[in-house]
Design a protein around this motif. Sequence first.
Motif, PDB file in Angstrom:
ATOM      1  N   ARG A  73      -2.154 -26.631  -6.289  1.00 24.24           N
ATOM      2  CA  ARG A  73      -3.033 -25.568  -6.769  1.00 24.24           C
ATOM      3  C   ARG A  73      -4.337 -26.155  -7.302  1.00 24.24           C
ATOM      4  O   ARG A  73      -5.427 -25.642  -7.038  1.00 24.24           O
ATOM      5  CB  ARG A  73      -2.337 -24.753  -7.850  1.00 24.24           C
ATOM      6  CG  ARG A  73      -3.138 -23.541  -8.292  1.00 24.24           C
ATOM      7  CD  ARG A  73      -2.381 -22.693  -9.281  1.00 24.24           C
ATOM      8  NE  ARG A  73      -1.182 -22.169  -8.645  1.00 24.24           N
ATOM      9  CZ  ARG A  73      -0.086 -21.800  -9.317  1.00 24.24           C
ATOM     10  NH1 ARG A  73      -0.045 -21.901 -10.630  1.00 24.24           N
ATOM     11  NH2 ARG A  73       0.957 -21.325  -8.679  1.00 24.24           N
ATOM     12  N   ALA A  74      -4.239 -27.265  -8.035  1.00 24.35           N
ATOM     13  CA  ALA A  74      -5.439 -27.914  -8.582  1.00 24.35           C
ATOM     14  C   ALA A  74      -6.310 -28.442  -7.456  1.00 24.35           C
ATOM     15  O   ALA A  74      -7.538 -28.321  -7.499  1.00 24.35           O
ATOM     16  CB  ALA A  74      -5.046 -29.032  -9.539  1.00 24.35           C
ATOM     17  N   CYS A  76      -6.391 -27.279  -4.350  1.00 22.00           N
ATOM     18  CA  CYS A  76      -6.984 -26.129  -3.659  1.00 22.00           C
ATOM     19  C   CYS A  76      -8.132 -25.535  -4.472  1.00 22.00           C
ATOM     20  O   CYS A  76      -9.162 -25.156  -3.907  1.00 22.00           O
ATOM     21  CB  CYS A  76      -5.922 -25.068  -3.389  1.00 22.00           C
ATOM     22  SG  CYS A  76      -4.714 -25.560  -2.156  1.00 22.00           S
ATOM     23  N   ASP A  77      -7.957 -25.448  -5.769  1.00 23.40           N
ATOM     24  CA  ASP A  77      -9.025 -24.934  -6.635  1.00 23.40           C
ATOM     25  C   ASP A  77     -10.237 -25.849  -6.590  1.00 23.40           C
ATOM     26  O   ASP A  77     -11.378 -25.394  -6.552  1.00 23.40           O
ATOM     27  CB  ASP A  77      -8.537 -24.786  -8.075  1.00 23.40           C
ATOM     28  CG  ASP A  77      -7.537 -23.661  -8.246  1.00 23.40           C
ATOM     29  OD1 ASP A  77      -7.431 -22.813  -7.329  1.00 23.40           O
ATOM     30  OD2 ASP A  77      -6.848 -23.639  -9.291  1.00 23.40           O
ATOM     31  N   CYS A  78      -9.989 -27.138  -6.538  1.00 21.01           N
ATOM     32  CA  CYS A  78     -11.084 -28.107  -6.493  1.00 21.01           C
ATOM     33  C   CYS A  78     -11.813 -28.014  -5.171  1.00 21.01           C
ATOM     34  O   CYS A  78     -13.060 -28.018  -5.139  1.00 21.01           O
ATOM     35  CB  CYS A  78     -10.509 -29.516  -6.676  1.00 21.01           C
ATOM     36  SG  CYS A  78     -11.757 -30.818  -6.658  1.00 21.01           S
ATOM     37  N   SER A  80     -11.968 -25.374  -3.114  1.00 17.64           N
ATOM     38  CA  SER A  80     -12.675 -24.108  -3.002  1.00 17.64           C
ATOM     39  C   SER A  80     -13.944 -24.092  -3.871  1.00 17.64           C
ATOM     40  O   SER A  80     -14.947 -23.532  -3.488  1.00 17.64           O
ATOM     41  CB  SER A  80     -11.770 -22.941  -3.346  1.00 17.64           C
ATOM     42  OG  SER A  80     -11.355 -23.021  -4.688  1.00 17.64           O
ATOM     43  N   SER A  81     -13.906 -24.741  -5.029  1.00 19.38           N
ATOM     44  CA  SER A  81     -15.108 -24.786  -5.871  1.00 19.38           C
ATOM     45  C   SER A  81     -16.155 -25.714  -5.267  1.00 19.38           C
ATOM     46  O   SER A  81     -17.362 -25.478  -5.397  1.00 19.38           O
ATOM     47  CB  SER A  81     -14.758 -25.206  -7.298  1.00 19.38           C
ATOM     48  OG  SER A  81     -14.286 -26.531  -7.301  1.00 19.38           O
ATOM     49  N   ASN A  82     -15.727 -26.772  -4.564  1.00 15.00           N
ATOM     50  CA  ASN A  82     -16.671 -27.670  -3.899  1.00 15.00           C
ATOM     51  C   ASN A  82     -17.322 -26.979  -2.703  1.00 15.00           C
ATOM     52  O   ASN A  82     -18.491 -27.213  -2.405  1.00 15.00           O
ATOM     53  CB  ASN A  82     -15.986 -28.946  -3.429  1.00 15.00           C
ATOM     54  CG  ASN A  82     -15.727 -29.922  -4.552  1.00 15.00           C
ATOM     55  OD1 ASN A  82     -16.334 -29.808  -5.612  1.00 15.00           O
ATOM     56  ND2 ASN A  82     -14.813 -30.849  -4.331  1.00 15.00           N
TER      57      ASN A  82
END
Length: 85
Positions: A73-74, A76-78, A80-82
Motif C-alpha cells: 500500500r505504501a 502504491c501510494d508512493c 501514485s503520488s510520484n
Amino acid sequence: MMAAAPLCVLILLTAGLSAGAISESGTVIPAESRPCVDCHAFEFMQRALQDLKRTANNLNTRTDDLLLRVEKRALCDCLSSNLLA
C-alpha cells in the motif's frame, strides 16, 4: 473389674490401630506403584506446547501478510503520488 480389663485392652488396640492408619495416610507411595499421572501430565503439556507453537506460527504468518500489505500500500501510494507530481 475382670470385665473391664478386656474392654480396656480392646479400646487400646482400637486406638492403636486407628493411630497407625492416620500416620500411614501421610506416607509417600513409590513411583513404581503409582498410576502414570506424570505421563499423562507430560502428554498434556506436549499437546499444549504444540498448540502454542502452531498459534505462534499462525500469528507470524498473519503478521508477515499484514506487513506485506502495508508495504504494498505504501509503495502504491508512493507511486501514485510520484505520477501526479
